[in-house]
Design an enzyme around this catalytic site. Sequence first.
Site, PDB file in Angstrom:
ATOM      1  N   LEU A  97      29.733  84.575   7.295  1.00  0.00           N
ATOM      2  CA  LEU A  97      30.602  85.656   6.815  1.00  0.00           C
ATOM      3  C   LEU A  97      30.101  87.052   7.140  1.00  0.00           C
ATOM      4  O   LEU A  97      30.630  88.034   6.626  1.00  0.00           O
ATOM      5  CB  LEU A  97      30.804  85.504   5.300  1.00  0.00           C
ATOM      6  CG  LEU A  97      31.486  84.195   4.890  1.00  0.00           C
ATOM      7  CD1 LEU A  97      31.672  84.139   3.376  1.00  0.00           C
ATOM      8  CD2 LEU A  97      32.815  84.001   5.598  1.00  0.00           C
TER       9      LEU A  97
ATOM     10  N   HIS B  59      38.164  79.396  12.375  1.00  0.00           N
ATOM     11  CA  HIS B  59      38.894  80.280  11.459  1.00  0.00           C
ATOM     12  C   HIS B  59      40.059  79.495  10.859  1.00  0.00           C
ATOM     13  O   HIS B  59      40.766  78.783  11.586  1.00  0.00           O
ATOM     14  CB  HIS B  59      39.414  81.510  12.225  1.00  0.00           C
ATOM     15  CG  HIS B  59      40.084  82.505  11.341  1.00  0.00           C
ATOM     16  ND1 HIS B  59      39.381  83.378  10.540  1.00  0.00           N
ATOM     17  CD2 HIS B  59      41.401  82.748  11.105  1.00  0.00           C
ATOM     18  CE1 HIS B  59      40.232  84.133   9.862  1.00  0.00           C
ATOM     19  NE2 HIS B  59      41.463  83.772  10.184  1.00  0.00           N
TER      20      HIS B  59
HETATM   21  C1  GRF Z   1      36.158  77.443   6.765  1.00  0.00           C
HETATM   22  O1  GRF Z   1      37.444  77.503   6.240  1.00  0.00           O
HETATM   23  C2  GRF Z   1      36.076  78.216   8.060  1.00  0.00           C
HETATM   24  O2  GRF Z   1      37.248  78.214   8.772  1.00  0.00           O
HETATM   25  C3  GRF Z   1      35.793  79.607   7.585  1.00  0.00           C
HETATM   26  O3  GRF Z   1      34.944  79.453   6.475  1.00  0.00           O
HETATM   27  C4  GRF Z   1      35.159  78.178   5.884  1.00  0.00           C
HETATM   28  C5  GRF Z   1      33.847  77.496   5.822  1.00  0.00           C
HETATM   29  O4  GRF Z   1      33.901  76.312   5.092  1.00  0.00           O
HETATM   30  N1  GRF Z   1      35.258  80.417   8.656  1.00  0.00           N
HETATM   31  P1  GRF Z   1      32.656  75.327   5.070  1.00  0.00           P
HETATM   32  O5  GRF Z   1      31.444  76.161   4.619  1.00  0.00           O
HETATM   33  O6  GRF Z   1      32.481  74.795   6.436  1.00  0.00           O
HETATM   34  O7  GRF Z   1      33.004  74.277   4.067  1.00  0.00           O
END
Ligand code: GRF
Length: 201
Positions: free
Chosen positions: A84, A103
């Site tokens: 993030l 994404h």
């Molecule tokens: C996912 O929805 C991805 O698309 C976004 O962040 C989320 C991460 O989920 N970038 P996780 O940590 O893989 O469960």
Amino acid sequence: MTMRVAVALSGRGSNLEALLRALGPDAPARVVLVLSNRADAGALARAAAHGVPTEVLADPSDATEWLRRLGDSAVDLVVLAGYLTLVPPGVIARYRGRILNVHPALLPAFGGKGMYGHRVHAAVLASGARESGATVHLVDEVYDRGAILAQARVPVLPGDDADRLAARVLELEHRLLPAVVLAAAAAGHPVPLPETVESQP
Ligand code: GRF
């Protein structure tokens, strides 16, 4: 030759888990490093359970630290899976064309700074869109802007809230991301995949 993959993340790591499960012992790609900007990311325990080395970045904005850690593990491909924070430009420059992001929407819509997690799905619902989906794209210096490699779609259904839509999209991400990594490993570099459309449930 096995493609050596680093996964960078900030949270729970369900996409990491999906990738680890998809890459069996004979796969042409292997996750050799998990990097996090957060020491409390749940994904670190998942990685450790699979025997994958983990590192918490002391300073996520420091390209030198990134490059040292990626270099030490001889990483060929970097996958952002719920990472993030912006990747430092020096890292993008060194690994240009070899950094992927997943994404939870159909870019170029519903992307950009601050568009992550439930905000994405809430925006899709507020827009009245009839479908959403997942996107895997190359990473450049701007959030969610790089070339799209793969997308898959799901319907937005009557009665959806952000949680329901997120769950439907996440299940798609868990298949799309490993498919892109396996295709990259087969080709030796990231390549576009044909679009897939999910059938109605
Ligand atoms: C996912 O929805 C991805 O698309 C976004 O962040 C989320 C991460 O989920 N970038 P996780 O940590 O893989 O469960």
